[in-house]
Design a protein around this motif. Sequence first.
Motif, PDB file in Angstrom:
ATOM      1  N   LEU A   1     -47.172  -0.922   7.747  1.00 54.78           N
ATOM      2  CA  LEU A   1     -47.370  -2.371   7.819  1.00 54.78           C
ATOM      3  C   LEU A   1     -46.223  -3.128   7.167  1.00 54.78           C
ATOM      4  N   PRO A   2     -45.577  -4.001   7.929  1.00 57.16           N
ATOM      5  CA  PRO A   2     -44.535  -4.844   7.333  1.00 57.16           C
ATOM      6  C   PRO A   2     -45.170  -6.073   6.690  1.00 57.16           C
ATOM      7  N   SER A   3     -44.387  -6.785   5.934  1.00 52.23           N
ATOM      8  CA  SER A   3     -44.877  -8.069   5.414  1.00 52.23           C
ATOM      9  C   SER A   3     -44.935  -9.043   6.592  1.00 52.23           C
ATOM     10  N   PRO A   4     -45.783 -10.054   6.511  1.00 48.90           N
ATOM     11  CA  PRO A   4     -45.831 -11.040   7.587  1.00 48.90           C
ATOM     12  C   PRO A   4     -44.457 -11.672   7.846  1.00 48.90           C
ATOM     13  N   ALA A   5     -43.703 -11.946   6.789  1.00 47.17           N
ATOM     14  CA  ALA A   5     -42.378 -12.554   6.951  1.00 47.17           C
ATOM     15  C   ALA A   5     -41.423 -11.613   7.688  1.00 47.17           C
ATOM     16  N   LYS A   6     -41.450 -10.346   7.342  1.00 48.46           N
ATOM     17  CA  LYS A   6     -40.572  -9.361   7.979  1.00 48.46           C
ATOM     18  C   LYS A   6     -40.919  -9.211   9.463  1.00 48.46           C
ATOM     19  N   LEU A   7     -42.215  -9.204   9.770  1.00 49.26           N
ATOM     20  CA  LEU A   7     -42.644  -9.098  11.166  1.00 49.26           C
ATOM     21  C   LEU A   7     -42.194 -10.314  11.971  1.00 49.26           C
ATOM     22  N   ARG A   8     -42.423 -11.502  11.438  1.00 48.79           N
ATOM     23  CA  ARG A   8     -42.003 -12.730  12.143  1.00 48.79           C
ATOM     24  C   ARG A   8     -40.490 -12.765  12.338  1.00 48.79           C
ATOM     25  N   GLU A   9     -39.770 -12.349  11.323  1.00 47.98           N
ATOM     26  CA  GLU A   9     -38.306 -12.329  11.405  1.00 47.98           C
ATOM     27  C   GLU A   9     -37.846 -11.418  12.549  1.00 47.98           C
ATOM     28  N   ARG A  10     -38.438 -10.245  12.648  1.00 42.21           N
ATOM     29  CA  ARG A  10     -38.040  -9.307  13.702  1.00 42.21           C
ATOM     30  C   ARG A  10     -38.432  -9.822  15.082  1.00 42.21           C
ATOM     31  N   MET A  11     -39.613 -10.437  15.187  1.00 40.83           N
ATOM     32  CA  MET A  11     -40.029 -11.033  16.456  1.00 40.83           C
ATOM     33  C   MET A  11     -39.018 -12.095  16.887  1.00 40.83           C
ATOM     34  N   HIS A  12     -38.659 -12.949  15.953  1.00 41.50           N
ATOM     35  CA  HIS A  12     -37.718 -14.026  16.237  1.00 41.50           C
ATOM     36  C   HIS A  12     -36.370 -13.456  16.688  1.00 41.50           C
ATOM     37  N   GLU A  13     -35.870 -12.441  15.988  1.00 37.97           N
ATOM     38  CA  GLU A  13     -34.586 -11.818  16.355  1.00 37.97           C
ATOM     39  C   GLU A  13     -34.621 -11.273  17.780  1.00 37.97           C
TER      40      GLU A  13
END
Length: 91
Positions: free
Chosen positions: A68-80
Amino acid sequence: MLIEVVAAGPGCSICQKALKLVKQAAEEFPQIEIRELNVVDQFERLQELNIFSAGAILMNGKTEFVSLPSPAKLRERMHELLLKSENNPQN
């Protein structure tokens, strides 16, 4: 973009946390489709991808997180990945 969450079933707390995390993060991105990958039904595919843990997260068919990633890390990767696909539609 397609996001797949490896799930062992409704009794798996890690799987449920991963699904909830992905669904919450994806609310910002309407172009994201979310699917559950059942470990039994998708066993051969998961073996080919060397995924041996429930709760793993794949984006566009590639393993991005095995825990499980942090919510911020997940959103960052989605955005990228979304930016990349917008700038280069062939990928």
